[in-house]
Write an enzyme that holds these catalytic residues in place. Structure first.
Site, PDB file in Angstrom:
ATOM      1  CG  ASN A 101      -1.727   1.244   1.398  1.00 45.08           C
ATOM      2  OD1 ASN A 101      -1.967   1.942   0.416  1.00 45.08           O
ATOM      3  ND2 ASN A 101      -2.187   1.520   2.608  1.00 45.08           N
ATOM      4  CD  GLU A 481     -20.052  15.931   5.887  1.00 40.25           C
ATOM      5  OE1 GLU A 481     -19.052  16.427   5.345  1.00 40.25           O
ATOM      6  OE2 GLU A 481     -20.181  14.716   6.081  1.00 40.25           O
ATOM      7  CG  HIS A 504     -21.200  37.628  -5.103  1.00 40.75           C
ATOM      8  ND1 HIS A 504     -21.097  38.980  -5.365  1.00 40.75           N
ATOM      9  CD2 HIS A 504     -21.646  37.532  -3.827  1.00 40.75           C
ATOM     10  CE1 HIS A 504     -21.447  39.657  -4.290  1.00 40.75           C
ATOM     11  NE2 HIS A 504     -21.790  38.798  -3.331  1.00 40.75           N
TER      12      HIS A 504
END
Ligand code: F6R
Length: 609
Positions: A101, A481, A504
Protein backbone atom coordinates in the site's frame (compact mmCIF):
# COMPACT_ATOMS: atom_id res chain seq x y z
CA UNK A 1 -6.95 2.64 0.11
CA UNK A 2 -5.34 -0.77 -0.30
CA UNK A 3 -6.17 -3.39 2.30
CA UNK A 4 -3.42 -5.69 3.54
CA UNK A 5 -3.53 -8.91 5.50
CA UNK A 6 -0.83 -11.47 6.18
CA UNK A 7 -1.29 -14.65 8.23
CA UNK A 8 1.00 -17.32 9.58
CA UNK A 9 -0.36 -19.96 11.95
CA UNK A 10 -2.09 -23.29 12.21
CA UNK A 11 -5.29 -22.67 10.25
CA UNK A 12 -5.85 -22.89 6.49
CA UNK A 13 -4.58 -19.46 5.47
CA UNK A 14 -6.57 -18.70 2.33
CA UNK A 15 -10.12 -18.73 3.82
CA UNK A 16 -8.79 -16.63 6.69
CA UNK A 17 -7.15 -14.15 4.30
CA UNK A 18 -10.41 -13.83 2.35
CA UNK A 19 -12.36 -13.30 5.55
CA UNK A 20 -9.89 -10.56 6.55
CA UNK A 21 -10.12 -8.95 3.11
CA UNK A 22 -13.92 -8.87 3.41
CA UNK A 23 -13.56 -6.97 6.65
CA UNK A 24 -11.26 -4.51 4.89
CA UNK A 25 -13.65 -4.00 1.96
CA UNK A 26 -14.80 -0.75 3.53
CA UNK A 27 -11.42 0.79 2.70
CA UNK A 28 -12.45 0.81 -1.00
CA UNK A 29 -10.79 -1.29 -3.73
CA UNK A 30 -10.98 -2.31 -7.35
CA UNK A 31 -9.12 -5.64 -7.50
CA UNK A 32 -7.87 -8.28 -5.08
CA UNK A 33 -5.48 -11.18 -4.75
CA UNK A 34 -3.79 -13.70 -2.45
CA UNK A 35 -0.44 -15.53 -2.40
CA UNK A 36 0.51 -18.66 -0.48
CA UNK A 37 3.23 -21.29 -0.61
CA UNK A 38 2.19 -24.79 -1.59
CA UNK A 39 4.34 -27.64 -2.86
CA UNK A 40 7.50 -25.48 -2.77
CA UNK A 41 5.99 -22.89 -5.06
CA UNK A 42 4.36 -19.51 -4.47
CA UNK A 43 0.83 -19.60 -5.90
CA UNK A 44 -0.85 -16.32 -6.72
CA UNK A 45 -4.54 -15.95 -7.51
CA UNK A 46 -5.91 -12.51 -8.32
CA UNK A 47 -8.78 -10.83 -10.03
CA UNK A 48 -10.16 -7.44 -11.04
CA UNK A 49 -13.38 -6.35 -9.37
CA UNK A 50 -14.93 -7.43 -6.11
CA UNK A 51 -13.80 -10.22 -3.79
CA UNK A 52 -16.55 -12.49 -5.12
CA UNK A 53 -14.61 -12.66 -8.42
CA UNK A 54 -11.46 -13.70 -6.55
CA UNK A 55 -13.42 -16.27 -4.55
CA UNK A 56 -14.85 -17.76 -7.74
CA UNK A 57 -11.33 -18.19 -9.11
CA UNK A 58 -10.03 -19.68 -5.88
CA UNK A 59 -12.77 -22.30 -5.98
CA UNK A 60 -10.68 -24.07 -8.68
CA UNK A 61 -7.47 -24.02 -6.59
CA UNK A 62 -6.49 -26.47 -3.86
CA UNK A 63 -5.42 -24.17 -1.02
CA UNK A 64 -6.09 -26.08 2.18
CA UNK A 65 -2.49 -27.07 2.85
CA UNK A 66 -1.24 -23.49 3.03
CA UNK A 67 -1.14 -22.16 6.60
CA UNK A 68 0.58 -18.88 5.74
CA UNK A 69 -0.10 -16.30 3.10
CA UNK A 70 -0.79 -12.71 2.14
CA UNK A 71 -3.93 -11.05 0.78
CA UNK A 72 -4.60 -7.64 -0.72
CA UNK A 73 -7.35 -5.38 -1.96
CA UNK A 74 -5.99 -2.77 -4.37
CA UNK A 75 -7.11 0.82 -4.89
CA UNK A 76 -5.43 1.72 -8.18
CA UNK A 77 -2.70 4.35 -8.24
CA UNK A 78 -0.17 3.14 -10.86
CA UNK A 79 -1.89 1.28 -13.69
CA UNK A 80 -5.51 0.46 -14.45
CA UNK A 81 -7.60 -1.64 -12.04
CA UNK A 82 -7.11 -4.82 -14.10
CA UNK A 83 -5.99 -8.30 -13.09
CA UNK A 84 -2.36 -7.98 -14.14
CA UNK A 85 -1.96 -4.94 -11.85
CA UNK A 86 -3.66 -6.56 -8.85
CA UNK A 87 -1.37 -7.65 -5.99
CA UNK A 88 0.48 -9.83 -4.97
CA UNK A 89 3.44 -9.41 -7.34
CA UNK A 90 6.32 -11.85 -7.75
CA UNK A 91 10.01 -11.21 -8.11
CA UNK A 92 11.61 -12.10 -11.46
CA UNK A 93 12.64 -15.55 -10.20
CA UNK A 94 9.37 -16.21 -8.36
CA UNK A 95 11.16 -16.61 -5.02
CA UNK A 96 9.17 -13.93 -3.16
CA UNK A 97 5.76 -12.27 -3.45
CA UNK A 98 4.73 -8.93 -2.01
CA UNK A 99 1.64 -6.84 -1.37
CA UNK A 100 1.95 -3.10 -0.95
CA UNK A 101 0.00 0.00 0.00
CA UNK A 102 1.48 3.38 -0.92
CA UNK A 103 3.56 4.74 -3.77
CA UNK A 104 7.21 4.02 -4.60
CA UNK A 105 8.13 7.44 -5.98
CA UNK A 106 11.40 6.43 -7.68
CA UNK A 107 10.01 3.26 -9.25
CA UNK A 108 10.72 4.41 -12.82
CA UNK A 109 14.45 4.82 -12.12
CA UNK A 110 14.61 1.44 -10.38
CA UNK A 111 12.65 -0.15 -13.22
CA UNK A 112 15.10 1.19 -15.81
CA UNK A 113 18.04 -0.32 -13.92
CA UNK A 114 16.26 -3.66 -13.62
CA UNK A 115 15.24 -3.63 -17.29
CA UNK A 116 18.88 -3.03 -18.16
CA UNK A 117 19.76 -6.06 -16.02
CA UNK A 118 17.35 -8.19 -18.07
CA UNK A 119 14.17 -8.12 -15.94
CA UNK A 120 10.78 -8.32 -17.61
CA UNK A 121 7.65 -6.90 -16.03
CA UNK A 122 4.12 -8.20 -16.30
CA UNK A 123 2.26 -5.21 -14.83
CA UNK A 124 2.32 -1.41 -14.83
CA UNK A 125 2.73 -1.15 -11.07
CA UNK A 126 5.40 0.32 -8.83
CA UNK A 127 4.82 -2.70 -6.57
CA UNK A 128 6.09 -5.21 -9.11
CA UNK A 129 9.24 -3.11 -9.45
CA UNK A 130 9.76 -3.36 -5.71
CA UNK A 131 9.21 -7.15 -5.81
CA UNK A 132 11.87 -7.46 -8.53
CA UNK A 133 14.24 -5.24 -6.60
CA UNK A 134 13.89 -7.44 -3.49
CA UNK A 135 14.45 -10.58 -5.59
CA UNK A 136 17.52 -8.96 -7.13
CA UNK A 137 18.91 -8.05 -3.70
CA UNK A 138 18.39 -11.61 -2.43
CA UNK A 139 20.99 -12.79 -4.91
CA UNK A 140 23.60 -10.46 -3.34
CA UNK A 141 22.66 -10.76 0.35
CA UNK A 142 23.31 -13.22 3.14
CA UNK A 143 19.67 -13.43 4.23
CA UNK A 144 16.17 -12.63 3.04
CA UNK A 145 15.85 -10.06 5.83
CA UNK A 146 18.99 -8.26 4.71
CA UNK A 147 17.81 -8.26 1.08
CA UNK A 148 14.40 -6.92 2.14
CA UNK A 149 15.97 -4.04 4.03
CA UNK A 150 18.50 -3.25 1.26
CA UNK A 151 15.73 -3.05 -1.31
CA UNK A 152 13.51 -0.87 0.90
CA UNK A 153 16.36 1.51 1.59
CA UNK A 154 16.62 2.07 -2.17
CA UNK A 155 12.90 2.80 -2.51
CA UNK A 156 11.65 6.26 -1.70
CA UNK A 157 8.05 7.15 -1.00
CA UNK A 158 5.36 5.69 1.19
CA UNK A 159 4.80 2.02 1.74
CA UNK A 160 3.39 -0.71 3.88
CA UNK A 161 4.73 -3.96 2.43
CA UNK A 162 4.25 -7.58 3.39
CA UNK A 163 6.27 -10.35 1.77
CA UNK A 164 6.33 -14.15 1.75
CA UNK A 165 9.31 -16.16 0.53
CA UNK A 166 9.29 -19.63 -1.03
CA UNK A 167 12.33 -20.65 1.01
CA UNK A 168 10.80 -19.72 4.34
CA UNK A 169 7.04 -20.29 3.85
CA UNK A 170 5.88 -19.70 7.42
CA UNK A 171 7.47 -16.28 7.86
CA UNK A 172 5.99 -12.91 6.94
CA UNK A 173 8.31 -9.98 6.32
CA UNK A 174 6.61 -6.63 6.81
CA UNK A 175 7.80 -3.02 6.69
CA UNK A 176 6.26 0.35 7.08
CA UNK A 177 7.09 3.86 5.85
CA UNK A 178 4.30 6.47 6.08
CA UNK A 179 1.48 3.98 5.48
CA UNK A 180 -0.45 2.14 8.19
CA UNK A 181 0.66 -1.36 9.21
CA UNK A 182 0.16 -3.30 12.40
CA UNK A 183 0.57 -6.77 13.78
CA UNK A 184 -2.00 -8.92 15.53
CA UNK A 185 -0.46 -11.22 18.11
CA UNK A 186 -2.30 -14.50 18.61
CA UNK A 187 -1.58 -17.88 20.16
CA UNK A 188 0.29 -20.06 17.73
CA UNK A 189 -0.62 -17.62 14.98
CA UNK A 190 0.21 -14.04 14.06
CA UNK A 191 -1.17 -11.46 11.67
CA UNK A 192 -0.02 -8.39 9.80
CA UNK A 193 -2.64 -5.97 8.47
CA UNK A 194 -3.35 -2.44 7.37
CA UNK A 195 -6.21 -2.17 9.82
CA UNK A 196 -7.45 -3.87 12.98
CA UNK A 197 -10.80 -5.29 11.72
CA UNK A 198 -8.83 -7.62 9.39
CA UNK A 199 -7.93 -9.89 12.30
CA UNK A 200 -10.29 -8.74 15.05
CA UNK A 201 -12.15 -12.09 15.47
CA UNK A 202 -8.82 -13.80 16.26
CA UNK A 203 -6.97 -11.37 18.48
CA UNK A 204 -7.28 -7.96 20.09
CA UNK A 205 -3.56 -7.78 20.98
CA UNK A 206 -1.92 -5.35 18.61
CA UNK A 207 1.55 -3.97 17.87
CA UNK A 208 1.64 -0.71 15.94
CA UNK A 209 4.64 -0.60 13.64
CA UNK A 210 6.42 2.72 13.26
CA UNK A 211 8.01 4.18 10.15
CA UNK A 212 11.30 2.57 9.12
CA UNK A 213 10.64 -0.65 11.02
CA UNK A 214 10.70 -4.20 9.70
CA UNK A 215 8.79 -7.03 11.36
CA UNK A 216 9.73 -10.66 10.90
CA UNK A 217 6.63 -12.57 11.91
CA UNK A 218 6.59 -16.32 12.43
CA UNK A 219 3.87 -18.68 13.63
CA UNK A 220 4.82 -18.42 17.31
CA UNK A 221 7.26 -15.54 17.49
CA UNK A 222 7.98 -12.12 16.08
CA UNK A 223 10.91 -9.71 16.00
CA UNK A 224 11.07 -6.09 14.99
CA UNK A 225 14.14 -4.39 13.54
CA UNK A 226 15.09 -0.91 12.45
CA UNK A 227 15.25 -0.58 8.68
CA UNK A 228 18.56 1.23 9.07
CA UNK A 229 21.09 -1.20 10.52
CA UNK A 230 18.62 -3.98 11.40
CA UNK A 231 18.95 -3.23 15.13
CA UNK A 232 16.32 -5.00 17.30
CA UNK A 233 13.47 -2.69 18.40
CA UNK A 234 11.43 -3.21 21.60
CA UNK A 235 7.70 -2.81 21.10
CA UNK A 236 4.77 -2.99 23.46
CA UNK A 237 1.51 -4.81 22.82
CA UNK A 238 -1.70 -2.74 23.02
CA UNK A 239 -5.09 -4.22 23.85
CA UNK A 240 -7.91 -3.06 21.58
CA UNK A 241 -11.06 -2.41 23.63
CA UNK A 242 -13.66 -2.89 20.88
CA UNK A 243 -14.82 -6.21 19.56
CA UNK A 244 -16.44 -7.60 16.41
CA UNK A 245 -19.85 -6.43 17.58
CA UNK A 246 -18.69 -2.83 17.25
CA UNK A 247 -17.55 -3.56 13.70
CA UNK A 248 -20.72 -5.45 12.67
CA UNK A 249 -23.89 -4.17 11.00
CA UNK A 250 -26.10 -5.07 13.95
CA UNK A 251 -29.19 -5.76 11.85
CA UNK A 252 -28.98 -2.54 9.85
CA UNK A 253 -29.06 -2.75 6.04
CA UNK A 254 -25.80 -0.82 5.76
CA UNK A 255 -22.95 0.26 8.03
CA UNK A 256 -23.70 3.85 7.10
CA UNK A 257 -27.22 3.64 8.49
CA UNK A 258 -25.97 1.95 11.65
CA UNK A 259 -23.35 4.64 12.12
CA UNK A 260 -25.85 7.48 11.61
CA UNK A 261 -28.22 5.93 14.14
CA UNK A 262 -25.37 5.49 16.64
CA UNK A 263 -24.81 9.24 16.97
CA UNK A 264 -26.60 9.73 20.30
CA UNK A 265 -24.27 7.09 21.82
CA UNK A 266 -21.29 8.70 20.10
CA UNK A 267 -22.02 12.06 21.73
CA UNK A 268 -22.50 10.39 25.13
CA UNK A 269 -19.15 8.57 24.81
CA UNK A 270 -17.37 11.72 23.68
CA UNK A 271 -18.73 13.69 26.65
CA UNK A 272 -18.07 10.91 29.11
CA UNK A 273 -15.39 11.87 31.62
CA UNK A 274 -15.09 15.28 30.00
CA UNK A 275 -18.13 17.00 31.51
CA UNK A 276 -17.90 17.13 35.29
CA UNK A 277 -20.85 17.89 37.49
CA UNK A 278 -19.38 19.11 40.83
CA UNK A 279 -21.76 20.38 43.49
CA UNK A 280 -24.28 21.50 40.87
CA UNK A 281 -21.64 23.23 38.84
CA UNK A 282 -20.84 21.85 35.41
CA UNK A 283 -17.45 22.21 33.85
CA UNK A 284 -15.40 20.77 31.04
CA UNK A 285 -12.33 18.69 31.78
CA UNK A 286 -9.82 18.13 28.98
CA UNK A 287 -6.69 17.07 30.87
CA UNK A 288 -4.84 16.49 27.61
CA UNK A 289 -4.83 20.26 26.99
CA UNK A 290 -3.95 21.37 30.52
CA UNK A 291 -0.21 21.50 29.82
CA UNK A 292 -0.63 23.51 26.61
CA UNK A 293 -0.58 27.31 26.75
CA UNK A 294 -3.74 28.86 25.26
CA UNK A 295 -2.73 29.27 21.60
CA UNK A 296 -2.41 32.79 20.22
CA UNK A 297 -3.87 31.40 16.99
CA UNK A 298 -5.15 27.95 16.14
CA UNK A 299 -4.66 26.54 12.63
CA UNK A 300 -7.10 23.74 11.86
CA UNK A 301 -5.95 21.39 9.12
CA UNK A 302 -7.97 18.45 7.75
CA UNK A 303 -9.53 16.88 4.66
CA UNK A 304 -13.08 16.13 3.50
CA UNK A 305 -15.68 15.66 6.21
CA UNK A 306 -13.10 16.31 8.94
CA UNK A 307 -12.41 19.68 7.29
CA UNK A 308 -16.14 20.43 7.34
CA UNK A 309 -16.21 19.64 11.06
CA UNK A 310 -13.33 22.10 11.54
CA UNK A 311 -15.15 24.77 9.52
CA UNK A 312 -18.28 24.21 11.61
CA UNK A 313 -16.24 24.54 14.81
CA UNK A 314 -14.22 27.62 13.91
CA UNK A 315 -16.98 30.01 14.93
CA UNK A 316 -17.29 28.32 18.34
CA UNK A 317 -13.53 28.32 18.95
CA UNK A 318 -13.46 32.03 18.15
CA UNK A 319 -16.70 33.24 19.70
CA UNK A 320 -16.89 30.94 22.72
CA UNK A 321 -13.24 29.94 23.18
CA UNK A 322 -11.82 33.34 22.23
CA UNK A 323 -9.14 31.78 20.01
CA UNK A 324 -8.47 33.27 16.56
CA UNK A 325 -8.79 30.27 14.27
CA UNK A 326 -7.65 29.64 10.68
CA UNK A 327 -8.62 26.70 8.57
CA UNK A 328 -6.84 24.88 5.77
CA UNK A 329 -7.36 21.88 3.55
CA UNK A 330 -4.38 19.66 4.38
CA UNK A 331 -3.23 19.17 0.77
CA UNK A 332 -3.06 22.99 0.40
CA UNK A 333 -1.54 23.75 3.78
CA UNK A 334 1.41 21.43 3.29
CA UNK A 335 2.56 23.12 0.08
CA UNK A 336 1.90 26.79 0.77
CA UNK A 337 4.68 27.51 3.31
CA UNK A 338 2.25 28.57 6.05
CA UNK A 339 3.46 31.15 8.54
CA UNK A 340 3.31 29.59 12.00
CA UNK A 341 4.33 31.81 14.90
CA UNK A 342 5.83 30.55 18.17
CA UNK A 343 2.62 30.83 20.20
CA UNK A 344 0.40 29.25 17.56
CA UNK A 345 -0.89 25.68 17.63
CA UNK A 346 -2.00 23.44 14.80
CA UNK A 347 -5.01 21.18 15.23
CA UNK A 348 -5.28 18.28 12.79
CA UNK A 349 -8.63 16.50 12.56
CA UNK A 350 -8.82 12.98 11.19
CA UNK A 351 -11.13 10.04 11.73
CA UNK A 352 -8.66 7.46 10.44
CA UNK A 353 -5.52 9.18 11.73
CA UNK A 354 -3.79 7.98 8.55
CA UNK A 355 -4.77 10.54 5.90
CA UNK A 356 -1.49 11.19 4.09
CA UNK A 357 -2.01 14.94 3.52
CA UNK A 358 -3.12 15.56 7.11
CA UNK A 359 -0.18 13.56 8.43
CA UNK A 360 2.20 15.58 6.23
CA UNK A 361 0.65 18.82 7.53
CA UNK A 362 1.19 17.60 11.09
CA UNK A 363 4.85 16.86 10.36
CA UNK A 364 5.31 20.25 8.72
CA UNK A 365 3.86 22.00 11.77
CA UNK A 366 6.19 20.04 14.04
CA UNK A 367 9.19 20.88 11.87
CA UNK A 368 8.25 24.54 12.29
CA UNK A 369 8.20 24.08 16.07
CA UNK A 370 4.44 24.40 16.41
CA UNK A 371 2.62 22.18 18.93
CA UNK A 372 0.11 19.86 17.28
CA UNK A 373 -3.23 18.85 18.76
CA UNK A 374 -4.64 15.74 17.07
CA UNK A 375 -8.39 15.07 17.03
CA UNK A 376 -8.50 11.43 16.06
CA UNK A 377 -10.81 8.47 16.17
CA UNK A 378 -8.51 5.53 15.51
CA UNK A 379 -6.43 4.70 18.57
CA UNK A 380 -2.75 4.16 17.82
CA UNK A 381 -3.01 5.66 14.32
CA UNK A 382 -0.08 7.64 12.91
CA UNK A 383 -1.68 11.03 13.59
CA UNK A 384 -2.60 9.99 17.12
CA UNK A 385 0.94 8.85 17.81
CA UNK A 386 2.71 11.80 16.26
CA UNK A 387 0.56 14.61 17.68
CA UNK A 388 1.93 16.38 20.76
CA UNK A 389 -1.49 16.12 22.34
CA UNK A 390 -4.16 13.71 21.18
CA UNK A 391 -7.86 13.99 21.94
CA UNK A 392 -9.70 10.84 20.96
CA UNK A 393 -13.19 11.33 19.55
CA UNK A 394 -14.25 7.90 20.85
CA UNK A 395 -16.77 7.25 18.06
CA UNK A 396 -15.86 3.55 17.74
CA UNK A 397 -14.98 1.91 14.43
CA UNK A 398 -16.40 3.73 11.40
CA UNK A 399 -16.72 1.17 8.63
CA UNK A 400 -18.81 2.88 5.96
CA UNK A 401 -16.58 4.80 3.55
CA UNK A 402 -18.73 7.90 3.95
CA UNK A 403 -17.93 9.50 7.27
CA UNK A 404 -20.96 10.21 9.48
CA UNK A 405 -20.65 9.57 13.20
CA UNK A 406 -17.02 10.69 13.10
CA UNK A 407 -18.13 14.21 12.16
CA UNK A 408 -20.66 14.23 14.98
CA UNK A 409 -17.93 13.23 17.45
CA UNK A 410 -15.52 15.84 16.06
CA UNK A 411 -18.18 18.54 16.43
CA UNK A 412 -18.80 17.42 20.02
CA UNK A 413 -15.11 17.55 20.89
CA UNK A 414 -14.59 20.94 19.24
CA UNK A 415 -17.54 22.34 21.21
CA UNK A 416 -15.96 20.96 24.39
CA UNK A 417 -12.65 22.56 23.43
CA UNK A 418 -14.28 25.94 22.88
CA UNK A 419 -15.95 25.66 26.30
CA UNK A 420 -12.70 24.48 27.87
CA UNK A 421 -10.68 27.43 26.55
CA UNK A 422 -13.47 29.80 27.63
CA UNK A 423 -13.27 28.26 31.11
CA UNK A 424 -9.49 28.78 31.22
CA UNK A 425 -10.09 32.43 30.43
CA UNK A 426 -12.58 32.60 33.30
CA UNK A 427 -15.60 32.76 30.99
CA UNK A 428 -18.30 30.14 31.37
CA UNK A 429 -21.07 29.24 28.98
CA UNK A 430 -23.49 27.08 30.95
CA UNK A 431 -26.39 27.26 28.45
CA UNK A 432 -24.20 25.77 25.71
CA UNK A 433 -22.77 23.07 27.96
CA UNK A 434 -26.29 22.11 29.11
CA UNK A 435 -27.52 22.05 25.53
CA UNK A 436 -24.64 19.76 24.57
CA UNK A 437 -25.51 17.33 27.34
CA UNK A 438 -29.17 17.24 26.25
CA UNK A 439 -28.25 16.23 22.71
CA UNK A 440 -28.08 12.42 23.07
CA UNK A 441 -31.72 12.27 24.27
CA UNK A 442 -32.90 14.87 21.81
CA UNK A 443 -31.26 13.04 18.90
CA UNK A 444 -32.51 9.61 19.97
CA UNK A 445 -36.05 10.98 19.92
CA UNK A 446 -35.90 12.48 16.46
CA UNK A 447 -33.77 9.98 14.51
CA UNK A 448 -36.63 7.59 13.57
CA UNK A 449 -38.76 10.40 12.17
CA UNK A 450 -35.77 11.99 10.41
CA UNK A 451 -35.22 8.66 8.67
CA UNK A 452 -38.85 8.52 7.50
CA UNK A 453 -38.80 12.08 6.18
CA UNK A 454 -35.46 11.47 4.46
CA UNK A 455 -36.91 8.43 2.66
CA UNK A 456 -39.94 10.37 1.45
CA UNK A 457 -37.90 13.35 0.26
CA UNK A 458 -35.30 11.16 -1.43
CA UNK A 459 -38.02 9.59 -3.58
CA UNK A 460 -39.58 12.98 -4.32
CA UNK A 461 -36.25 14.45 -5.46
CA UNK A 462 -34.68 11.32 -6.97
CA UNK A 463 -35.01 12.70 -10.51
CA UNK A 464 -32.67 15.63 -9.79
CA UNK A 465 -29.24 15.54 -11.44
CA UNK A 466 -27.98 18.60 -9.55
CA UNK A 467 -28.45 19.99 -6.08
CA UNK A 468 -27.41 23.12 -4.23
CA UNK A 469 -26.79 22.96 -0.49
CA UNK A 470 -26.84 26.47 0.94
CA UNK A 471 -26.28 27.88 4.39
CA UNK A 472 -24.63 30.74 6.24
CA UNK A 473 -22.34 30.78 9.28
CA UNK A 474 -22.02 27.32 10.82
CA UNK A 475 -24.69 26.15 8.39
CA UNK A 476 -22.28 26.87 5.53
CA UNK A 477 -20.08 24.04 6.85
CA UNK A 478 -23.15 21.79 7.07
CA UNK A 479 -24.09 22.73 3.51
CA UNK A 480 -20.64 21.62 2.34
CA UNK A 481 -21.06 18.37 4.24
CA UNK A 482 -24.57 17.75 2.88
CA UNK A 483 -23.34 18.25 -0.68
CA UNK A 484 -20.29 16.04 -0.11
CA UNK A 485 -22.46 13.22 1.21
CA UNK A 486 -24.94 13.45 -1.68
CA UNK A 487 -22.29 13.46 -4.41
CA UNK A 488 -20.09 10.74 -2.95
CA UNK A 489 -22.98 8.35 -2.29
CA UNK A 490 -25.48 8.89 -5.09
CA UNK A 491 -23.20 10.46 -7.75
CA UNK A 492 -25.63 13.38 -8.10
CA UNK A 493 -23.80 16.63 -8.71
CA UNK A 494 -24.15 18.69 -5.55
CA UNK A 495 -22.59 22.03 -4.66
CA UNK A 496 -22.28 23.32 -1.15
CA UNK A 497 -22.16 27.11 -1.09
CA UNK A 498 -22.36 30.05 1.25
CA UNK A 499 -25.89 31.38 0.71
CA UNK A 500 -24.68 34.98 0.58
CA UNK A 501 -22.35 34.16 -2.32
CA UNK A 502 -25.13 32.92 -4.61
CA UNK A 503 -25.72 36.22 -6.30
CA UNK A 504 -22.04 36.51 -7.18
CA UNK A 505 -22.42 33.85 -9.85
CA UNK A 506 -23.96 30.49 -8.92
CA UNK A 507 -27.55 31.77 -8.88
CA UNK A 508 -27.33 31.68 -12.68
CA UNK A 509 -27.72 27.89 -12.40
CA UNK A 510 -31.04 27.98 -10.58
CA UNK A 511 -34.10 26.78 -12.42
CA UNK A 512 -36.90 24.30 -11.75
CA UNK A 513 -34.56 21.33 -12.39
CA UNK A 514 -31.80 22.47 -10.00
CA UNK A 515 -33.22 22.05 -6.47
CA UNK A 516 -31.80 23.60 -3.32
CA UNK A 517 -31.39 22.17 0.15
CA UNK A 518 -31.54 25.31 2.30
CA UNK A 519 -30.28 25.29 5.87
CA UNK A 520 -32.55 27.78 7.58
CA UNK A 521 -31.99 27.03 11.26
CA UNK A 522 -32.85 29.37 14.10
CA UNK A 523 -29.89 31.62 14.59
CA UNK A 524 -28.89 35.25 14.19
CA UNK A 525 -28.61 34.81 10.42
CA UNK A 526 -32.12 33.45 9.87
CA UNK A 527 -33.55 36.69 8.42
CA UNK A 528 -30.67 36.84 5.91
CA UNK A 529 -31.29 33.21 4.93
CA UNK A 530 -35.01 33.93 4.48
CA UNK A 531 -34.16 36.66 1.95
CA UNK A 532 -31.73 34.33 0.18
CA UNK A 533 -34.49 31.72 -0.05
CA UNK A 534 -36.77 34.31 -1.71
CA UNK A 535 -34.08 34.91 -4.31
CA UNK A 536 -34.03 31.21 -5.19
CA UNK A 537 -37.85 31.00 -5.22
CA UNK A 538 -38.02 34.00 -7.56
CA UNK A 539 -36.07 31.92 -10.09
CA UNK A 540 -38.46 28.95 -9.89
CA UNK A 541 -36.00 26.96 -7.74
CA UNK A 542 -37.46 24.03 -5.79
CA UNK A 543 -36.46 24.13 -2.12
CA UNK A 544 -36.23 21.74 0.77
CA UNK A 545 -35.68 23.95 3.82
CA UNK A 546 -34.36 22.50 7.06
CA UNK A 547 -35.97 24.67 9.74
CA UNK A 548 -36.71 24.77 13.46
CA UNK A 549 -40.03 25.60 15.02
CA UNK A 550 -39.98 28.26 17.70
CA UNK A 551 -42.68 28.03 20.39
CA UNK A 552 -44.50 25.67 18.03
CA UNK A 553 -44.56 28.29 15.26
CA UNK A 554 -42.99 27.49 11.91
CA UNK A 555 -41.09 30.12 9.94
CA UNK A 556 -43.13 31.62 7.10
CA UNK A 557 -41.23 30.25 4.14
CA UNK A 558 -43.16 29.49 1.00
CA UNK A 559 -41.00 26.49 0.07
CA UNK A 560 -41.91 23.11 -1.46
CA UNK A 561 -40.76 21.13 1.58
CA UNK A 562 -40.23 22.34 5.13
CA UNK A 563 -38.29 19.74 7.14
CA UNK A 564 -38.87 20.68 10.76
CA UNK A 565 -36.35 20.06 13.54
CA UNK A 566 -37.06 20.67 17.22
CA UNK A 567 -35.88 23.92 18.84
CA UNK A 568 -32.39 23.96 20.34
CA UNK A 569 -29.56 26.19 21.44
CA UNK A 570 -28.36 27.88 18.22
CA UNK A 571 -24.90 26.35 18.60
CA UNK A 572 -26.22 22.79 18.91
CA UNK A 573 -28.76 22.97 16.07
CA UNK A 574 -26.08 21.63 13.74
CA UNK A 575 -26.10 18.31 15.62
CA UNK A 576 -29.80 17.91 14.73
CA UNK A 577 -29.34 19.03 11.13
CA UNK A 578 -26.34 16.78 10.44
CA UNK A 579 -28.22 13.44 10.65
CA UNK A 580 -31.00 14.87 8.49
CA UNK A 581 -28.44 15.64 5.78
CA UNK A 582 -26.77 12.27 6.21
CA UNK A 583 -30.06 10.36 6.12
CA UNK A 584 -31.24 12.21 3.01
CA UNK A 585 -28.05 11.19 1.14
CA UNK A 586 -28.27 7.68 2.53
CA UNK A 587 -31.91 7.29 1.47
CA UNK A 588 -31.17 8.75 -1.98
CA UNK A 589 -28.24 6.40 -2.61
CA UNK A 590 -30.20 3.41 -1.35
CA UNK A 591 -33.26 4.33 -3.45
CA UNK A 592 -31.07 4.75 -6.54
CA UNK A 593 -29.48 1.35 -5.88
CA UNK A 594 -25.95 2.63 -5.28
CA UNK A 595 -23.27 0.83 -3.29
CA UNK A 596 -23.87 2.78 -0.08
CA UNK A 597 -21.00 1.52 2.07
CA UNK A 598 -18.43 1.42 -0.71
CA UNK A 599 -19.08 4.22 -3.20
CA UNK A 600 -17.15 3.95 -6.45
CA UNK A 601 -13.61 5.38 -6.66
CA UNK A 602 -13.43 6.12 -2.94
CA UNK A 603 -11.29 4.77 -0.14
CA UNK A 604 -11.92 4.96 3.59
CA UNK A 605 -8.44 5.88 4.60
CA UNK A 606 -6.58 8.01 2.05
CA UNK A 607 -2.99 7.03 2.64
CA UNK A 608 -1.58 8.46 -0.58
CA UNK A 609 -1.42 12.17 -1.32
C1 F6R B 1 -16.34 11.75 3.27
C2 F6R B 1 -15.14 11.18 3.85
C3 F6R B 1 -13.84 11.81 3.53
C4 F6R B 1 -12.96 11.87 4.79
C5 F6R B 1 -11.56 12.38 4.42
C6 F6R B 1 -10.68 12.58 5.63
O1 F6R B 1 -17.48 11.04 3.69
O2 F6R B 1 -15.19 10.21 4.55
O3 F6R B 1 -14.01 13.08 2.98
O4 F6R B 1 -13.56 12.70 5.73
O5 F6R B 1 -10.96 11.47 3.54
O6 F6R B 1 -10.51 11.39 6.32
P1 F6R B 1 -9.96 11.36 7.80
O7 F6R B 1 -10.95 12.02 8.66
O8 F6R B 1 -9.80 9.91 8.09
O9 F6R B 1 -8.65 12.10 7.79
Amino acid sequence: MCGIIGYTGHRPAVPLLLEGLHRLEYRGYDSAGVAFVQQDKISIVKSAGKLSALEAKLADHPTLLATSGIGHTRWATHGLPVEKNAHPHLSEDGSIAIIHNGIIENFLEIKEELLAAGHTFLSDTDTEVLAHLIGHEIQNSTSILEAFSHALKKASGAYAVVMIAKEDPNTLYAARMSAPLLMGVGTGENFVASDIPAFLPYTREVIFLDDAEIAVVKTDSWKIYSLEGLAPVQKSISHIPWDMQAAAKDGYKHFMLKEIMEQPRVITDCLSGRVINDSHEMRVQLHELDGLPIPRRLHIVACGTSYNAGLWGRQLLENVGGIPTDLDIASEFRYRSPILLPDDAVMVISQSGETADTLAALRLAKEKGCPVIGLCNVVGSSIARESDVVLYTQAGPEISVASTKAMCSQMTLITLMALYFAQRRGRKNDPLLHALCLLPNQLSEILPSLKKTAERLAIAFSGARNFFYLGRGQCHALALEGALKLKELSYIHAEGYAFGEMKHGPIALIDHDFPTFALALNNELFSKVRSNIQEVLARQGRIIALVQAEDGVLPDLNVEEMWVLPPSHPATAGFLALPALQLFSYAMADYLGKDVDQPRNLAKSVTVE
